[in-house]
Design a protein around this motif. Structure first.
Motif, PDB file in Angstrom:
ATOM      1  N   VAL A   1     -16.631  85.760  36.746  1.00 16.72           N
ATOM      2  CA  VAL A   1     -16.290  86.540  35.549  1.00 16.72           C
ATOM      3  C   VAL A   1     -17.341  87.632  35.392  1.00 16.72           C
ATOM      4  CG1 VAL A   1     -16.039  86.545  33.040  1.00 16.72           C
ATOM      5  CG2 VAL A   1     -15.154  84.616  34.371  1.00 16.72           C
ATOM      6  N   GLU A   2     -16.885  88.835  35.064  1.00 16.65           N
ATOM      7  CA  GLU A   2     -17.813  89.960  34.875  1.00 16.65           C
ATOM      8  C   GLU A   2     -17.336  90.828  33.719  1.00 16.65           C
ATOM      9  OE1 GLU A   2     -18.917  94.148  37.116  1.00 16.65           O
ATOM     10  OE2 GLU A   2     -18.643  92.350  38.353  1.00 16.65           O
ATOM     11  N   GLU A   3     -18.292  91.290  32.921  1.00 10.24           N
ATOM     12  CA  GLU A   3     -17.957  92.238  31.867  1.00 10.24           C
ATOM     13  C   GLU A   3     -19.107  93.225  31.676  1.00 10.24           C
ATOM     14  OE1 GLU A   3     -15.483  92.571  27.891  1.00 10.24           O
ATOM     15  OE2 GLU A   3     -16.562  90.685  28.077  1.00 10.24           O
ATOM     16  N   HIS A   4     -18.748  94.460  31.391  1.00  9.68           N
ATOM     17  CA  HIS A   4     -19.745  95.486  31.097  1.00  9.68           C
ATOM     18  C   HIS A   4     -19.983  95.501  29.598  1.00  9.68           C
ATOM     19  CE1 HIS A   4     -21.350  99.547  30.316  1.00  9.68           C
ATOM     20  NE2 HIS A   4     -21.932  99.378  31.493  1.00  9.68           N
ATOM     21  N   ILE A   5     -21.258  95.343  29.203  1.00 16.96           N
ATOM     22  CA  ILE A   5     -21.617  95.282  27.787  1.00 16.96           C
ATOM     23  C   ILE A   5     -22.594  96.405  27.486  1.00 16.96           C
ATOM     24  CG2 ILE A   5     -22.597  93.852  25.951  1.00 16.96           C
ATOM     25  CD1 ILE A   5     -21.850  91.388  27.539  1.00 16.96           C
TER      26      ILE A   5
ATOM     27  N   ARG B   1     -23.315  79.588  20.183  1.00 15.77           N
ATOM     28  CA  ARG B   1     -22.486  80.252  19.173  1.00 15.77           C
ATOM     29  C   ARG B   1     -21.348  81.041  19.808  1.00 15.77           C
ATOM     30  NH1 ARG B   1     -25.763  83.752  15.014  1.00 15.77           N
ATOM     31  NH2 ARG B   1     -23.625  83.982  14.209  1.00 15.77           N
ATOM     32  N   TRP B   2     -21.585  81.622  20.991  1.00 14.31           N
ATOM     33  CA  TRP B   2     -20.550  82.472  21.576  1.00 14.31           C
ATOM     34  C   TRP B   2     -19.799  81.825  22.733  1.00 14.31           C
ATOM     35  CZ3 TRP B   2     -21.185  83.459  26.716  1.00 14.31           C
ATOM     36  CH2 TRP B   2     -22.491  83.432  27.233  1.00 14.31           C
TER      37      TRP B   2
ATOM     38  N   THR C   1     -14.402  81.018  30.024  1.00 17.49           N
ATOM     39  CA  THR C   1     -15.602  81.794  30.367  1.00 17.49           C
ATOM     40  C   THR C   1     -15.392  83.272  30.055  1.00 17.49           C
ATOM     41  OG1 THR C   1     -16.111  80.224  32.151  1.00 17.49           O
ATOM     42  CG2 THR C   1     -17.239  82.353  32.190  1.00 17.49           C
ATOM     43  N   ALA C   2     -14.251  83.814  30.484  1.00  9.64           N
ATOM     44  CA  ALA C   2     -13.971  85.228  30.239  1.00  9.64           C
ATOM     45  C   ALA C   2     -13.830  85.517  28.749  1.00  9.64           C
ATOM     46  CB  ALA C   2     -12.699  85.640  30.987  1.00  9.64           C
ATOM     47  N   TRP C   3     -13.129  84.646  28.028  1.00 15.30           N
ATOM     48  CA  TRP C   3     -12.961  84.822  26.583  1.00 15.30           C
ATOM     49  C   TRP C   3     -14.327  84.810  25.899  1.00 15.30           C
ATOM     50  CZ3 TRP C   3     -14.055  82.395  21.998  1.00 15.30           C
ATOM     51  CH2 TRP C   3     -13.287  82.740  20.888  1.00 15.30           C
ATOM     52  N   SER C   4     -15.205  83.909  26.329  1.00 16.11           N
ATOM     53  CA  SER C   4     -16.537  83.813  25.726  1.00 16.11           C
ATOM     54  C   SER C   4     -17.374  85.054  26.022  1.00 16.11           C
ATOM     55  CB  SER C   4     -17.250  82.563  26.256  1.00 16.11           C
ATOM     56  OG  SER C   4     -16.556  81.387  25.899  1.00 16.11           O
ATOM     57  N   PHE C   5     -17.256  85.591  27.245  1.00 13.51           N
ATOM     58  CA  PHE C   5     -17.981  86.811  27.575  1.00 13.51           C
ATOM     59  C   PHE C   5     -17.546  87.958  26.669  1.00 13.51           C
ATOM     60  CE2 PHE C   5     -20.104  86.769  31.979  1.00 13.51           C
ATOM     61  CZ  PHE C   5     -20.579  85.489  31.787  1.00 13.51           C
ATOM     62  N   ASP C   6     -16.247  88.030  26.378  1.00 12.81           N
ATOM     63  CA  ASP C   6     -15.782  89.117  25.522  1.00 12.81           C
ATOM     64  C   ASP C   6     -16.218  88.884  24.078  1.00 12.81           C
ATOM     65  OD1 ASP C   6     -14.364  91.629  25.639  1.00 12.81           O
ATOM     66  OD2 ASP C   6     -12.862  90.722  24.345  1.00 12.81           O
ATOM     67  N   ARG C   7     -16.288  87.638  23.654  1.00 14.44           N
ATOM     68  CA  ARG C   7     -16.804  87.363  22.309  1.00 14.44           C
ATOM     69  C   ARG C   7     -18.272  87.771  22.227  1.00 14.44           C
ATOM     70  NH1 ARG C   7     -16.582  81.792  18.683  1.00 14.44           N
ATOM     71  NH2 ARG C   7     -17.257  80.762  20.598  1.00 14.44           N
ATOM     72  N   LEU C   8     -19.028  87.512  23.286  1.00 12.57           N
ATOM     73  CA  LEU C   8     -20.426  87.951  23.311  1.00 12.57           C
ATOM     74  C   LEU C   8     -20.511  89.472  23.245  1.00 12.57           C
ATOM     75  CD1 LEU C   8     -23.484  87.468  23.793  1.00 12.57           C
ATOM     76  CD2 LEU C   8     -22.977  87.451  26.256  1.00 12.57           C
ATOM     77  N   ARG C   9     -19.642  90.165  23.976  1.00 14.04           N
ATOM     78  CA  ARG C   9     -19.635  91.631  23.948  1.00 14.04           C
ATOM     79  C   ARG C   9     -19.382  92.154  22.536  1.00 14.04           C
ATOM     80  NH1 ARG C   9     -16.018  95.423  23.494  1.00 14.04           N
ATOM     81  NH2 ARG C   9     -14.323  93.897  23.515  1.00 14.04           N
TER      82      ARG C   9
END
Length: 249
Positions: free
Chosen positions: A5-9, A28-29, A141-149
């Motif tokens: 999983v990868e996201e640009h923040i 939390r996230w 995992t991906a949903w959590s990464f976007d919540r962190l973003r």
């Protein structure tokens, strides 16, 4: 098959490091865990931790792990690696390993993870993992990464982001249910009979459009969504060397 999983923040590297390395902020996230705590360890040793997931109100599955991080690297990136295992008989995951990479990129950071694990329960566990559990873990995992973003970029607290997601999910489900009911009634009765032929054609079409929008329209900007993350590595990736230095927990 490992998970990626990868996201640009768009955030400072130090801020992202803090939100992901501090257990109080991490839980939390991250939808996958309800508890994350550091365990005592001697100075200079890899950091040990315990994590748990509440599967049901009366059932919590726990595991332990060991991790290490490289906060200063010659190329400006950072890395965190971990190994984990669970002796709990109800945990499908027996043991596994993974890493986080923090790659400064333009106005933000490419935050990415790769991890894999060995399921238990024999052939049944392997089948359940391939068909249900592994896709669910990738989505979470991906949903959590976007919540962190959203937390870092827009200031949407993780708890508020969860509420946004639940409300939008309920609204979409309500639209699909109502429109689907309208289509079913219209096809089995003279619901559209009193109208002109053009209207009788447009009404079902509008209901189909409503269902399509509810199912496929992009989530609202303040609602976390797994679809915003990259789920396949753009190039060939390998686990960091740091991972080889960690013993099994």
């Amino acid at each position: 098959m490992g998970l990626y999983v990868e996201e640009h923040i768009r955030v400072a590297l130090d801020d992202l490091w803090e939100r992901t390395q501090d257990p109080a902020q991490h839980r939390r996230w991250d939808l996958r865990f309800t508890e994350i705590d550091h365990l005592p360890c001697a100075e200079g040793e890899p950091r040990r931790f315990r994590y748990a997931t509440r599967v049901l109100p009366f059932l919590t599955v726990s595991a332990t792990g060991v991790s290490a991080g490289e906060k200063t690297r010659p190329d400006g990136t950072r890395t965190s690696a971990l190994r984990f295992s669970s002796p709990h008989p109800l945990s499908l995951i027996a043991e596994g390993s993974g890493y986080w990479r923090y790659v400064p990129d333009g106005d933000g950071v490419r935050f990415l993870t790769g991890y894999d694990y060995r399921p238990r329960w024999g052939a049944f566990g392997s089948l359940a993992d391939r068909l249900v559990f592994r896709p669910l873990m990738g989505w979470a995992t991906a949903w959590s990464f976007d919540r962190l973003r959203l937390w870092l970029e827009r200031g949407v607290a993780p708890e508020r982001a969860l509420v946004n997601w639940l409300v939008e999910l309920a609204a979409r489900a309500l639209i699909v249910t109502a429109a689907g009911t309208g289509l079913a009634l219209g096809s089995s009765s003279d619901l559209f009979g009193p109208f002109t032929s053009a209207t009788a054609f447009l009404c079902p079409l509008l209901l189909v459009v409503a269902i399509s929008l509810a199912l496929f329209k992009a989530p609202l900007p303040r609602t976390p969504a797994a679809r915003r993350c990259l789920r396949t590595p753009p190039t060939r990736v390998s686990a960091p060397r740091l991972l080889t230095t960690l013993e099994r927990p």
